[in-house]
Design a protein around this motif. Structure first.
Motif, PDB file in Angstrom:
ATOM      1  N   VAL A 751       0.854  -1.192   0.000  1.00 18.95           N
ATOM      2  CA  VAL A 751       0.000   0.000   0.000  1.00 18.95           C
ATOM      3  C   VAL A 751       0.884   1.234   0.000  1.00 18.95           C
ATOM      4  CG1 VAL A 751      -1.796   1.304   1.210  1.00 18.95           C
ATOM      5  CG2 VAL A 751      -1.860  -1.198   1.188  1.00 18.95           C
ATOM      6  N   THR A 752       0.667   2.176  -0.914  1.00 14.43           N
ATOM      7  CA  THR A 752       1.451   3.403  -1.006  1.00 14.43           C
ATOM      8  C   THR A 752       0.944   4.424   0.008  1.00 14.43           C
ATOM      9  OG1 THR A 752       0.016   4.394  -2.671  1.00 14.43           O
ATOM     10  CG2 THR A 752       1.785   2.986  -3.454  1.00 14.43           C
ATOM     11  N   ALA A 753       1.754   5.521   0.187  1.00 15.62           N
ATOM     12  CA  ALA A 753       1.372   6.575   1.136  1.00 15.62           C
ATOM     13  C   ALA A 753       0.096   7.284   0.706  1.00 15.62           C
ATOM     14  CB  ALA A 753       2.511   7.587   1.280  1.00 15.62           C
ATOM     15  N   GLY A 754      -0.211   7.305  -0.585  1.00 12.34           N
ATOM     16  CA  GLY A 754      -1.421   7.970  -1.071  1.00 12.34           C
ATOM     17  C   GLY A 754      -2.681   7.148  -0.882  1.00 12.34           C
ATOM     18  N   PHE A 822       5.036  -7.795 -13.001  1.00  8.82           N
ATOM     19  CA  PHE A 822       4.133  -6.748 -13.460  1.00  8.82           C
ATOM     20  C   PHE A 822       3.472  -6.110 -12.238  1.00  8.82           C
ATOM     21  CE2 PHE A 822       4.760  -8.962 -17.376  1.00  8.82           C
ATOM     22  CZ  PHE A 822       4.573  -8.004 -18.364  1.00  8.82           C
ATOM     23  N   TYR A 823       3.530  -4.758 -12.166  1.00 12.44           N
ATOM     24  CA  TYR A 823       2.919  -4.006 -11.076  1.00 12.44           C
ATOM     25  C   TYR A 823       1.743  -3.213 -11.640  1.00 12.44           C
ATOM     26  CZ  TYR A 823       7.467  -4.860  -8.829  1.00 12.44           C
ATOM     27  OH  TYR A 823       8.583  -5.435  -8.299  1.00 12.44           O
ATOM     28  N   PHE A 824       0.677  -3.111 -10.854  1.00 13.73           N
ATOM     29  CA  PHE A 824      -0.427  -2.235 -11.239  1.00 13.73           C
ATOM     30  C   PHE A 824      -1.108  -1.723  -9.977  1.00 13.73           C
ATOM     31  CE2 PHE A 824      -2.129  -6.469 -10.957  1.00 13.73           C
ATOM     32  CZ  PHE A 824      -3.388  -6.338 -10.368  1.00 13.73           C
ATOM     33  N   THR A 825      -1.667  -0.506 -10.078  1.00 10.75           N
ATOM     34  CA  THR A 825      -2.324   0.126  -8.926  1.00 10.75           C
ATOM     35  C   THR A 825      -3.811   0.257  -9.196  1.00 10.75           C
ATOM     36  OG1 THR A 825      -1.968   2.359  -9.776  1.00 10.75           O
ATOM     37  CG2 THR A 825      -0.244   1.445  -8.388  1.00 10.75           C
TER      38      THR A 825
END
Length: 841
Positions: A751-754, A822-825
């Motif tokens: 989980v990112t800071a945003g 592979f990364y995706f948000t």
């Protein structure tokens, strides 16, 4: 018998009168001693107060200069504080710039101030604190190099922290309670001093937000020793204290060796910024010049002498003329005693008195004059005096022949430098009946008055230097009514007026006639007096009636009681910036119009492109179905008539038609996705992975594949489209690990800071060269041969479009033969959004 009674009565009356006069003179001497001590203590109080006020003024001026700057960095701080190095600031260790930094922002603040020129800065936060006050810039004032105080956290010193919070809250200079500076904590105990810090907040000129604080650290024993060098020379002990825990705590002390407590004591208060200090002094009355005398003994013995003389006169007159000679002898003795009394009086006055003969030699010198000129002044020839006493005119170095002044002038006055001190010398000639004329000189020590004048001139020079130093800003000062009281060189360059043309006039003369008639100058003064400072932006008029656009800051300067003492005005010519802003506004308007036109054109072009893509894809379906159908019929009906090569060609025709159909289906899906509305529902991503894995069971067959699924958070979006993303990425991982055993596939997240969830699909398969990664998500672009790995080249392009439609991003990291990730948000699931459909079960 009658004569004896008369003599006895005269003697008794004389004793009573003499004793009363002696007691009265004793009381007068005590009063004189108390008044002399009051003067010394008042001089000490004024010295401490005026010196401390110079520190306060210096900190306020530095803070005002920094507020006027668009940005504070190491170079601008060094320029603003440079004049302080030339001032007499006893005890001042350094002038610092302190910033407030929340605990999570320490690393960012360190990088920011290093970028502003504080190279090598290392911020050292105090343990357990959530808000820190760091020293980021420093100018030493003691001649030492910058020490390890830079980067220290002042929250480790509660006294400094409390003063910082007061300065931020009230906006006026604040002085801390005494404490040992953090930089001095490692010194031996005998070298540590009590110190205070003087603080003034610095606000941003545009927003009024806190930029930081100007801090001056002062070691109190050094401050007190230099400040009290002259005022304490007749005091046996003097102590400077501050209030701590409702009690006076000594900060610094001066005491003469072997001195007792003294019979005279005084205590006064000194107001410095927002604090009060206590000055306590004590001494013996005999140690004060002008306070110790022998008038009481003189009056007593003089009275006794007069009584005895009177008794003798009465006795002589009452008895016989025979005693006349004895009476004359007694009268002569009385006159001598009167001369002795006069000499005692002259010895007790505070000014020096010297009686010269006609040749300029000293005949009689009182104690004060001996203290000023030396104890053996009357033993040296007058010609030796200029070199012996270092006598010269004030402000010069040429020896001055004092005896020539005595011989040539009836009355004269001169200010001379004698033995490093300044003396006011007044001379008057005397006419003697038994010889040539002489002269009497009265010497008064005016060193302290001259030093005070020098300090005032130094403060004025510092102020003018600061005013003239800011090259891009016109700085001048106003009184409470808005009248100009000071004028800098930069103000003359900007406005066109010389100092004599504006000082004493209202600053309203710089406004346009319309603004002045509307009362704008008065409203600005009132607002600055109420708020402390106000920014001004508008047209102004120069001396030649030309107009320019000015941006300024008007700051109120307050007295210790909070009343307005005057204003500091900082102005800058921003005509070029104003013109640029107008040009930018016009350009933005034109750009917005062009963007709107281009957006409309782009939308129309996209619509036409999508329509064309849909039409082409739809119209190609019928011919392809016909080709596949006829090829299938040919294989069924006439397959036996064909040889092996013919049947192989027929299979390749059907495979190509089917592949072309898959391409058309992908192209249609890609085209429809742009027009399709997205649902916003809760998506169980872990359940989607499980469902897709089950669907891939045929493709997996009996292969040795290990799937690892981490704790995947729910996402917010369209369940059907997100399922396609998961299916494509997991399917690719299964496909491109075909030649690896065992194959390992991992699905996880972070989980990112945003607040966005970043998911990843990782495998240990064929991978690819990152030099061609820009082709991954484009239609019909493939990084592997179709003979090795089947596919249409649309799957990743469609996945990229779905992720973008959800406001996310997708990227990859790989190496040939080492697998790919592979990364995706996707937006995280928001519990406040009603769930219309639970997906994944």
């Amino acid at each position: 018998m009658g004569v004896r009674l008369q003599v006895f009565g005269v003697v008794l009356l004389g004793l009573l009168v003499s004793g009363g006069a002696g007691l009265l003179m004793r009381r007068v001497e005590l009063d004189n001693a108390g008044q002399a001590l009051d003067r010394r203590v008042a001089a000490a109080q004024e010295s401490v107060a005026s010196t401390a006020q110079r520190y306060v003024d210096a900190v306020q001026l530095i803070a005002g200069s920094l507020e006027a700057l668009p940005e504070i960095d190491a170079a601008s701080f060094a320029t603003a504080t440079a004049p302080l190095g030339r001032l007499w600031l006893p005890g001042a260790a350094s002038i610092d710039f302190v910033v407030a930094v929340p605990d999570p922002s320490v690393a960012a603040a360190q990088a920011d101030w290093r970028a502003r020129g504080a190279t090598g800065l290392t911020l050292r936060p105090g343990a357990g604190d959530t808000r820190h006050y760091f020293t980021v810039l420093q100018r030493p004032l003691t001649g030492d190099a910058v020490d390890d105080a830079v980067g220290q956290d002042l929250t480790s010193a509660p006294a400094a922290t409390a003063a910082l919070e007061r300065a931020q809250r009230v906006g006026l200079p604040a002085i801390s309670d005494p404490y040992v500076l953090l930089r001095d904590a490692g010194l031996p105990a005998q070298r540590q001093q009590q110190a205070v810090v003087l603080l003034q907040r610095v606000l941003a000129r545009d927003t009024g937000e806190l930029r930081g604080f100007v801090e001056m650290a002062v070691r109190m024993q050094d401050f007190f020793t230099d400040t009290m060098l002259q005022p304490s020379r007749e005091l046996q002990h003097v102590t400077l204290s501050a209030v701590e825990d409702n009690a006076w705590r000594p900060m610094a002390r001066l005491e003469r060796r072997g001195a007792g407590p003294g019979d005279l004591r005084r205590t006064v208060l000194v107001q410095v910024a927002d604090q009060q200090w206590q000055l306590a002094a004590g001494t013996d009355g005999t140690a004060l010049i002008g306070a110790d005398g022998h008038l009481d003994e003189g009056m007593l013995f003089g009275g006794l002498a007069l009584t005895l003389v009177t008794a003798l006169l009465v006795y002589t007159l009452a008895t016989s003329r025979r005693r006349a000679e004895d009476r004359v002898a007694q009268a002569t003795a009385d006159l001598r005693r009167q001369a002795t009394l006069l000499s005692a009086v002259m010895n007790t006055i505070g000014d020096g008195v010297v009686v010269f003969d006609a040749g300029g030699a000293a005949m009689w010198v009182n104690p004060t004059a001996r203290e000023l000129l030396g104890p053996d002044i009357d033993r040296h020839p007058p010609g030796w005096w200029p070199q012996l006493l270092e006598v010269h005119e004030a402000g010069g170095t040429t020896p001055f022949p004092l005896y020539d002044l005595v011989r040539r002038h009836q009355e004269a006055q001169a200010e001379l430098g004698v033995r490093g001190r300044r003396l006011d010398v007044r001379l008057r000639n005397l006419a003697r009946h038994d010889g040539p004329d002489g002269a009497v000189a009265v010497l008064r020590d005016i060193t302290e008055l001259h030093d005070a004048d020098e300090k005032v001139r130094a403060s004025e020079e510092l102020l003018q230097l600061l005013l003239d130093g800011a090259r891009d800003y016109a700085i001048y000062m106003l009184d409470r009514q808005g009248l100009i009281v000071s004028w800098s060189a930069n103000a003359e360059r900007l406005k066109g007026y010389r100092a004599e043309e504006v000082i004493g006039h209202s600053y309203a003369k710089f406004f346009t006639a319309e603004d002045a008639a509307a009362g704008l100058p008065q409203r600005i003064l009132a607002e600055a007096a109420q708020r402390g400072r106000v920014e001004i932006d508008g047209p102004r008029v120069r001396r030649d009636d030309s107009r320019f656009w000015a941006h300024g800051l008007l700051t109120a300067v307050r007295n210790p009681d909070g009343s307005v003492r005057g204003f500091v005005k900082v102005s800058q010519d921003v005509s070029d910036r104003k013109a640029a802003e107008l040009a930018v506004e016009q350009l933005n308007a034109e750009l917005e119009l062009r963007v709107a036109e281009r957006t409309a054109d782009l939308r129309e072009a996209n619509a036409e492109l999508e329509s064309f893509s849909y039409s082409v894809s739809h119209d190609l379906r019928a011919p392809l179905r016909a080709v596949d159908g006829f090829a299938k019929m040919l294989a069924l009906d006439h397959g036996d008539a064909l040889d092996e090569q013919g049947r192989r060609y027929l299979g390749r025709i059907r495979a190509g038609a089917q592949h072309m159909g898959d391409l058309i289906d992908g192209l249609l899906a890609f085209s429809r996705l742009q027009r399709q509305e997205l649902a916003s529902l809760r998506v169980h991503v872990d359940q989607l992975v499980a469902d897709v894995w089950d669907e891939l069971s045929v493709d997996r067959g009996t292969r040795d594949i290990v799937l690892t699924v981490g704790d995947l958070p729910d996402a917010q979006g369209d369940p059907r489209l997100i399922r396609h993303v998961v299916a494509n990425l997991v399917g690719n991982a299964v496909k491109y690990t075909r030649d690896v055993s065992p194959a390992r596939i991992e699905v996880g997240h972070r989980v990112t800071a945003g607040g966005e969830a970043t998911y990843f699909v990782k495998d240990n398969g064929a991978g690819f060269d990152m030099r061609y990664a820009d082709k991954l998500f484009k239609v019909f672009q493939r990084l592997h041969r179709a003979e090795d790995y089947e596919g249409t080249g649309i799957g990743l392009a469609l996945t990229h479009r779905i992720v973008q439609r959800h406001g996310g991003q997708i990227w990859a990291d790989a190496a040939p033969g080492e697998g790919a990730t592979f990364y995706f948000t996707l937006p995280a699931f928001e519990h406040t959004v009603p769930t219309l459909l639970e997906v994944g079960g």
